[in-house]
Design a protein around this motif. Structure first.
Motif, PDB file in Angstrom:
ATOM      1  N   ARG A   6       0.355  -1.933  -0.115  1.00 49.24           N
ATOM      2  CA  ARG A   6      -0.141   0.114   0.150  1.00 49.24           C
ATOM      3  C   ARG A   6       0.700   1.307   0.368  1.00 49.24           C
ATOM      4  NH1 ARG A   6      -2.871   0.063   4.977  1.00 49.24           N
ATOM      5  NH2 ARG A   6      -1.295  -0.936   5.873  1.00 49.24           N
ATOM      6  N   ASN A   7       0.018   2.227  -0.866  1.00 54.40           N
ATOM      7  CA  ASN A   7       1.109   3.526  -0.718  1.00 54.40           C
ATOM      8  C   ASN A   7      -0.250   4.563  -0.238  1.00 54.40           C
ATOM      9  OD1 ASN A   7       3.689   2.745  -2.271  1.00 54.40           O
ATOM     10  ND2 ASN A   7       2.941   2.765  -4.037  1.00 54.40           N
ATOM     11  N   THR A   8       1.071   5.538   0.711  1.00 55.68           N
ATOM     12  CA  THR A   8       0.123   5.983   1.764  1.00 55.68           C
ATOM     13  C   THR A   8       0.493   7.447   0.405  1.00 55.68           C
ATOM     14  OG1 THR A   8       1.767   7.050   2.215  1.00 55.68           O
ATOM     15  CG2 THR A   8       0.850   5.920   3.896  1.00 55.68           C
ATOM     16  N   SER A   9      -0.317   8.553   0.849  1.00 51.97           N
ATOM     17  CA  SER A   9      -0.614   9.784   0.094  1.00 51.97           C
ATOM     18  C   SER A   9       0.732  10.842   0.478  1.00 51.97           C
ATOM     19  CB  SER A   9      -1.310  10.867   0.371  1.00 51.97           C
ATOM     20  OG  SER A   9      -2.340  10.639   0.994  1.00 51.97           O
ATOM     21  N   SER A  10       1.666  10.446   1.445  1.00 47.89           N
ATOM     22  CA  SER A  10       2.455  11.449   2.112  1.00 47.89           C
ATOM     23  C   SER A  10       4.227  10.858   1.265  1.00 47.89           C
ATOM     24  CB  SER A  10       2.826  11.487   3.029  1.00 47.89           C
ATOM     25  OG  SER A  10       2.426  10.528   3.908  1.00 47.89           O
ATOM     26  N   GLY A  11       3.930   9.557   0.685  1.00 47.52           N
ATOM     27  CA  GLY A  11       5.004   8.588  -0.012  1.00 47.52           C
ATOM     28  C   GLY A  11       5.233   8.013   1.069  1.00 47.52           C
ATOM     29  N   ILE A  12       4.932   7.195   1.362  1.00 45.52           N
ATOM     30  CA  ILE A  12       4.865   6.233   2.372  1.00 45.52           C
ATOM     31  C   ILE A  12       4.598   4.865   1.858  1.00 45.52           C
ATOM     32  CG2 ILE A  12       5.309   5.110   4.627  1.00 45.52           C
ATOM     33  CD1 ILE A  12       5.278   7.840   6.217  1.00 45.52           C
ATOM     34  N   CYS A  13       5.832   3.735   1.720  1.00 48.21           N
ATOM     35  CA  CYS A  13       4.873   2.325   0.854  1.00 48.21           C
ATOM     36  C   CYS A  13       4.899   1.259   2.493  1.00 48.21           C
ATOM     37  CB  CYS A  13       5.976   1.611   0.376  1.00 48.21           C
ATOM     38  SG  CYS A  13       5.611   0.111  -0.146  1.00 48.21           S
ATOM     39  N   ILE A  14       3.630   0.822   2.722  1.00 49.82           N
ATOM     40  CA  ILE A  14       2.964   0.350   4.034  1.00 49.82           C
ATOM     41  C   ILE A  14       3.549  -1.308   3.264  1.00 49.82           C
ATOM     42  CG2 ILE A  14       1.831  -1.118   5.511  1.00 49.82           C
ATOM     43  CD1 ILE A  14       0.522   2.321   5.288  1.00 49.82           C
TER      44      ILE A  14
END
Length: 106
Positions: A6-14
């Protein structure tokens, strides 16, 4: 092992991991996935280990290799849902019990 990204809108990949993180079941795919993430220009990764049922030394090695790769790219790796024993072993990597807190810490 199953890896859900999953990718967040703040550019972090989970990366949500489930199953076994072992030499047989997932250490290689985890390293490959993190390399793919880095190749895409993402340098902040949160590994969610809540659904990992077993981890061996190869699994620990893949986490350390991922941390090293991201650090070399001036990125960061954080862990979510680490049990107490593993947390003591992996104290070099910051870990969290709450996803929102982990994401805010970047």
């Amino acid at each position: 092992m199953i890896i859900r990204r999953r990718n967040t809108s703040s550019g972090i990949c989970i990366l949500d991991l489930s199953g076994n993180l072992t030499i047989v079941d997932g250490a290689g795919p985890l390293r490959d996935t993190v390399q793919d993430v880095v190749d895409e220009g993402i340098s902040r990764v949160l590994l969610n280990l809540r659904e990992i049922s077993h981890i061996d030394s190869a699994g620990i090695g893949s986490i350390v290799a991922s941390y090293t790769l991201l650090s070399q790219k001036r990125g960061d790796l954080k862990l979510l849902g680490v049990d107490r024993k593993l947390s003591m072993i992996l104290s070099v990597v910051e870990s969290f019990d709450n996803e929102a807190e982990a994401l805010e810490s970047f």
